[in-house]
Design a protein around this motif. Structure first.
Motif, PDB file in Angstrom:
ATOM      1  N   TRP A  50       0.787  -1.227   0.000  1.00 12.34           N
ATOM      2  CA  TRP A  50       0.000   0.000   0.000  1.00 12.34           C
ATOM      3  C   TRP A  50       0.830   1.295   0.000  1.00 12.34           C
ATOM      4  O   TRP A  50       0.276   2.374  -0.238  1.00 12.34           O
ATOM      5  N   LYS A 105      -5.531  -6.478   1.812  1.00 12.19           N
ATOM      6  CA  LYS A 105      -5.181  -5.475   2.828  1.00 12.19           C
ATOM      7  C   LYS A 105      -4.604  -4.202   2.203  1.00 12.19           C
ATOM      8  O   LYS A 105      -4.644  -3.137   2.809  1.00 12.19           O
ATOM      9  N   THR A 106      -4.045  -4.307   1.007  1.00 10.61           N
ATOM     10  CA  THR A 106      -3.597  -3.101   0.304  1.00 10.61           C
ATOM     11  C   THR A 106      -4.803  -2.198   0.057  1.00 10.61           C
ATOM     12  O   THR A 106      -4.766  -0.984   0.315  1.00 10.61           O
ATOM     13  N   GLU A 133      -7.629  -2.220   1.687  1.00 12.70           N
ATOM     14  CA  GLU A 133      -8.106  -1.749   2.994  1.00 12.70           C
ATOM     15  C   GLU A 133      -7.271  -0.543   3.468  1.00 12.70           C
ATOM     16  O   GLU A 133      -7.824   0.474   3.886  1.00 12.70           O
ATOM     17  N   HIS A 134      -5.944  -0.656   3.372  1.00 13.17           N
ATOM     18  CA  HIS A 134      -5.087   0.438   3.862  1.00 13.17           C
ATOM     19  C   HIS A 134      -5.235   1.701   3.008  1.00 13.17           C
ATOM     20  O   HIS A 134      -5.147   2.813   3.524  1.00 13.17           O
ATOM     21  N   THR A 175      -8.068   3.851   4.217  1.00  8.14           N
ATOM     22  CA  THR A 175      -8.049   4.197   5.642  1.00  8.14           C
ATOM     23  C   THR A 175      -7.055   5.334   5.882  1.00  8.14           C
ATOM     24  O   THR A 175      -6.122   5.505   5.110  1.00  8.14           O
ATOM     25  N   ILE A 207      -3.943   6.502   7.784  1.00 13.87           N
ATOM     26  CA  ILE A 207      -2.857   5.809   8.501  1.00 13.87           C
ATOM     27  C   ILE A 207      -1.726   6.797   8.770  1.00 13.87           C
ATOM     28  O   ILE A 207      -1.279   7.498   7.871  1.00 13.87           O
ATOM     29  N   THR A 239       5.239  -5.004   5.435  1.00 17.50           N
ATOM     30  CA  THR A 239       3.880  -4.621   5.840  1.00 17.50           C
ATOM     31  C   THR A 239       3.098  -5.933   5.982  1.00 17.50           C
ATOM     32  O   THR A 239       3.688  -7.013   5.876  1.00 17.50           O
ATOM     33  N   CYS A 265       0.698  -6.611   3.773  1.00 18.19           N
ATOM     34  CA  CYS A 265       0.056  -6.834   2.472  1.00 18.19           C
ATOM     35  C   CYS A 265       1.067  -6.989   1.340  1.00 18.19           C
ATOM     36  O   CYS A 265       0.706  -6.863   0.165  1.00 18.19           O
ATOM     37  N   THR A 278       1.512  -1.152   9.984  1.00 19.82           N
ATOM     38  CA  THR A 278       0.675  -2.157   9.299  1.00 19.82           C
ATOM     39  C   THR A 278       1.333  -3.541   9.380  1.00 19.82           C
ATOM     40  O   THR A 278       1.406  -4.273   8.394  1.00 19.82           O
TER      41      THR A 278
END
Ligand SMILES: [Zn+2]
Length: 318
Positions: free
Chosen positions: A114, A137-138, A140-141, A144, A146, A191, A193, A223
């Motif tokens: 990400w 998860k990439t 998702e991040h 978000t 962060i 990370t 992801c 992360t």
């Protein structure tokens, strides 16, 4: 000289080698950071003035260097596939470099993780015609907020066009341009992801930021990255590669398996020294003052992560 000043000088060397403009290269480290504010802005500024270098690797695979992380490119009748998108400020340079490789349109983008130096260009690459694929998860991040304290930066959610629209969990194989492309999710490493992108027919693999070739790596504890996960991913990369493979690191020159072994050995040695110092009760400041990375600094210490910063990243995880 304070460790902070050393860190700044180290980062300046990194951005200078990443072809900062001559005017910016004349600035002292203190002026450079006063002007650009934080690590991300320094990287972005370096990308803005960087000449994008194209290296042809094997078959229809090339790499673009100079804007954030190394960008892999696969060309062919299915359109271009990009592995990571660099910084958005490099759009013109990257677009020109891509046009110089072949007239195939940009159709596909895969993100290795990400981080902004690998995804900042997502929006324009998507607008140019690419569908974006990444580990779940990439996505998702990227959606978000962060905060990365070491970079003194808060990343707001990426714009809609920059978000991957196709995601996978553990493993996925795609076929494009008569090439099999195996995507594999690492256990948490740099990370949570990180993925590798293996062009199995060409014997070329992009391992993202699980490998920084001859630079101390950044490790993103926010992360779920860690020094132990980074070592584990280095072991995975050593097991999954052969001496004939061309290996694209997230940062640094294109490399080979023996250089991956060097990277793993450096990580293990510094982890051992830092762990011993911490177990003896040394504070972070005392551990940095003891220079646990000293035997490696000449080869690894001129990158984005200074010896002091890398020591802190290791100390955090042992
Ligand atoms: Zn990264």
């Amino acid at each position: 000289m304070s460790s902070n000043e050393k860190a700044i000088i180290s980062r300046r060397c990194f951005v200078a080698t990443a072809t900062l403009s001559p005017a910016a290269a004349m600035l002292t480290p203190r002026q450079l950071f006063a002007q650009y504010g934080n690590t991300v802005n320094v990287m972005r500024k370096a990308a803005a003035s960087a000449k994008i270098v194209v290296k042809s690797l094997r078959n229809n695979i090339s790499v673009l260097m100079g804007s954030g992380g190394n960008i892999g490119v696969l060309t062919g009748k299915d359109g271009k596939l990009l592995i990571d998108s660099g910084f958005a400020v490099s759009q013109t340079g990257i677009a020109n470099a891509l046009a110089g490789i072949s007239p195939d349109p940009i159709k596909h983008l895969i993100n290795t993780h990400w981080h902004v130096d690998h995804t900042d260009g997502n929006e324009w690459v998507h607008a140019a015609g690419a569908r974006i694929l990444a580990q779940e998860k990439t996505r998702e991040h990227l959606m978000t907020t962060i905060r990365i304290p070491l970079w003194e930066t808060t990343f707001e959610p990426a714009p809609a066009g920059a978000i991957p629209t196709k995601v996978f969990d553990n493993q996925l194989t795609v076929h494009l341009n008569a090439t099999a492309i195996e995507l594999k999710h690492y256990l948490p490493a740099h990370t949570d992801c990180d993925i590798s992108v293996n062009f199995t027919d060409a014997d070329v693999i992009h391992v993202g930021d699980t490998w920084w070739n001859h630079y101390y790596p950044f490790i993103d504890y926010v992360t779920e990255g860690s020094i132990d996960g980074t070592i584990r991913a280095a072991e995975t990369n050593i097991s999954n590669t052969t001496n004939s493979m061309i290996i694209i690191p997230g940062h640094g020159p294109i490399g080979n398996r023996s250089q991956l072994v060097e990277f793993r050995d450096m990580l293990v040695a510094i982890r051992g020294t830092v762990s011993t110092l911490k177990k003896k009760g040394n504070s972070l400041a005392e551990t940095i003052a003891a220079k646990p990375t000293a035997p490696f600094d000449a080869v690894w210490g001129s990158g984005l992560m200074s010896p002091a910063e890398f020591t802190e990243l290791v100390y955090t995880g042992v």
